[in-house]
Design a protein around this motif. Structure first.
Motif: not given
Length: 328
Positions: A209-210, A221-240
Motif C-alpha cells: 500500500d506504499e 531513494p526519493g523525497y517522500k514515501r506515502t500511501a498509494i494515491k490515485s492517478a489524479e493525486e499523483i498528477a497533482a503532486e508531480l505537476t506541483a
C-alpha cells in the motif's frame, strides 16, 4: 526472480545481439564492444553519442539512427560503460565534423565519458559534451554529485539530433545543449523497485500500500514515501513539483514527456496523461508537443516520470523533425 534470461552475467551481451538481429537494417554492433552504431552515417556532420548502464531500454540504443544518435554505448546493468568502450563509440560515430557526447549526470558516466573524450582528442577527433541533470527530486543522491540525469535526456537527444541534421557545428550544438539542460526538468514516482538480474531482488522494498515520489532510475531513494494515491493525486503532486521548479508564467510553452519506468502499462500512462492535462490546463501555459510511452526505463520498475521542457526559439520544429530510429 522471474525473468526471461539465460545466465544473469550475459544479459547485456545477449540483449545487444538480439537488438541488432531485430533492427539490423538500421544499426550494427561494433565487434568486441558494447557499441550500437548507425549503419549509414552521413559524412561531414557532427555525430551524437550517448549511453550509460543497461536496463533503461529503449535508451539508448533505441535512439540510434538518422535524426538522433549515431552511436550508443552500453555498460553492464546500472553500471557506466568503461572509457575504452565509450572511445570505441566515438570512433564508430565520427564522420569528420566532430562528436558530441550526451551524458547523464552520474559520477561514473561523467568520469568515463570525459576520459574517452581525452582519448579521442589525442587521436585528432574533436569532441564536446553536455551533462544532463534534469531530475528535480533530490540532489547528491546515490551515484550522483548534484541532480540526476533521467528521462529529460531523451528530449536532449531529439533536439540535438535534429540540429545536427540541419548542419549545426560542434560549437553551435554545445551552445544549444547548454540552453536545453537549463530548461528541462523531470520528477518521478514508483510503486516497486527494479530487480537487477545479477542481484536477484528489488533495490528497495515498498509495502503493498506504499509508493515513493522522486525515486531514481537505479532505485535511488526519493523525497517522500506515502500511501498509494490515485492517478489524479499523483498528477497533482508531480505537476506541483514542476510548477515550483519552473515558476510557470502565463503564455509560456512547454513540451511534455510522460515516461513509463518499465512495468507500467500504457493504459495507466494514458490515464496519468489525462490527469496531467487537467492540472496543466489550469496554469495558462501551452503544451504544443507531448509524448507518452517508455523512453527511459528502469528494468521492471512499476512507476512513471514526468518531464517538461520550457520551449524556446524553434525547439518545437526540432522535436517534430523526422527520425529513423527503432524507438520513437
Amino acid at each position: 526472480m522471474k525473468k526471461i534470461i539465460n545466465e544473469p552475467s550475459n544479459v547485456v551481451d545477449e540483449m545487444l545481439d538480439g537488438f541488432v538481429y531485430a533492427n539490423g537494417d538500421r544499426v550494427k554492433r561494433i565487434e568486441d564492444t558494447t557499441v550500437i552504431a548507425q549503419k549509414d552515417i552521413q559524412l561531414n556532420k557532427v555525430a551524437l553519442v550517448s549511453g550509460g548502464g543497461s536496463g533503461h531500454e529503449p535508451a539508448h540504443a533505441g535512439f540510434v539512427g538518422q535524426g538522433m544518435l549515431q552511436a550508443a554505448v552500453s555498460g553492464e546493468v546500472f553500471t557506466s560503460p568503461t572509457p575504452d568502450q565509450v572511445f570505441e563509440g566515438i570512433k564508430a560515430a565520427d564522420a569528420g565534423a566532430g562528436v558530441f557526447l550526451i551524458i547523464k549526470n552520474y559520477t561514473g558516466d561523467v568520469m568515463n565519458f570525459d576520459m574517452a573524450k581525452e582519448l579521442a582528442e589525442a587521436e585528432g577527433i574533436n569532441v564536446d559534451y553536455v551533462i544532463v541533470d534534469d531530475d528535480i527530486a533530490v540532489e547528491d543522491s546515490t551515484h550522483t554529485a548534484g541532480k540526476r540525469g533521467v528521462a529529460g535526456t531523451v528530449f536532449v537527444h531529439k533536439i540535438l539530433g535534429a540540429a545536427a541534421d540541419r548542419g549545426y557545428s560542434l560549437h553551435d550544438l554545445k551552445q544549444l545543449a547548454d540552453r536545453l539542460v537549463l530548461n528541462v526538468k523531470s520528477v518521478g514516482v514508483a510503486m516497486t523497485a527494479a530487480t537487477v538480474p545479477e542481484v536477484g531482488k528489488p533495490g528497495f522494498t515498498l509495502a503493498d500500500d506504499e509508493m515513493e515520489y522522486g525515486v531514481g532510475i537505479h532505485s535511488e531513494p526519493g523525497y517522500k514515501r506515502t500511501a498509494i494515491k490515485s492517478a489524479e493525486e499523483i498528477a497533482a503532486e508531480l505537476t506541483a513539483q514542476l510548477k515550483k521548479a519552473f515558476d510557470f508564467q502565463t503564455g509560456q510553452e512547454y513540451a511534455l514527456l510522460i515516461n513509463g519506468l518499465g512495468a507500467t502499462p500504457l493504459m495507466e500512462q494514458y490515464i496519468l496523461a489525462n490527469d496531467v492535462n487537467k492540472q496543466l490546463s489550469n496554469e495558462a501555459i501551452a503544451i504544443p508537443y507531448k509524448k507518452v510511452g517508455n523512453w527511459m526505463t528502469s528494468l521492471d520498475m512499476n512507476g512513471v516520470s514526468l518531464t517538461m521542457l520550457k520551449l524556446e526559439d524553434d525547439w518545437v520544429e526540432l522535436l517534430n523533425h523526422p527520425v529513423s530510429v527503432t524507438d520513437w
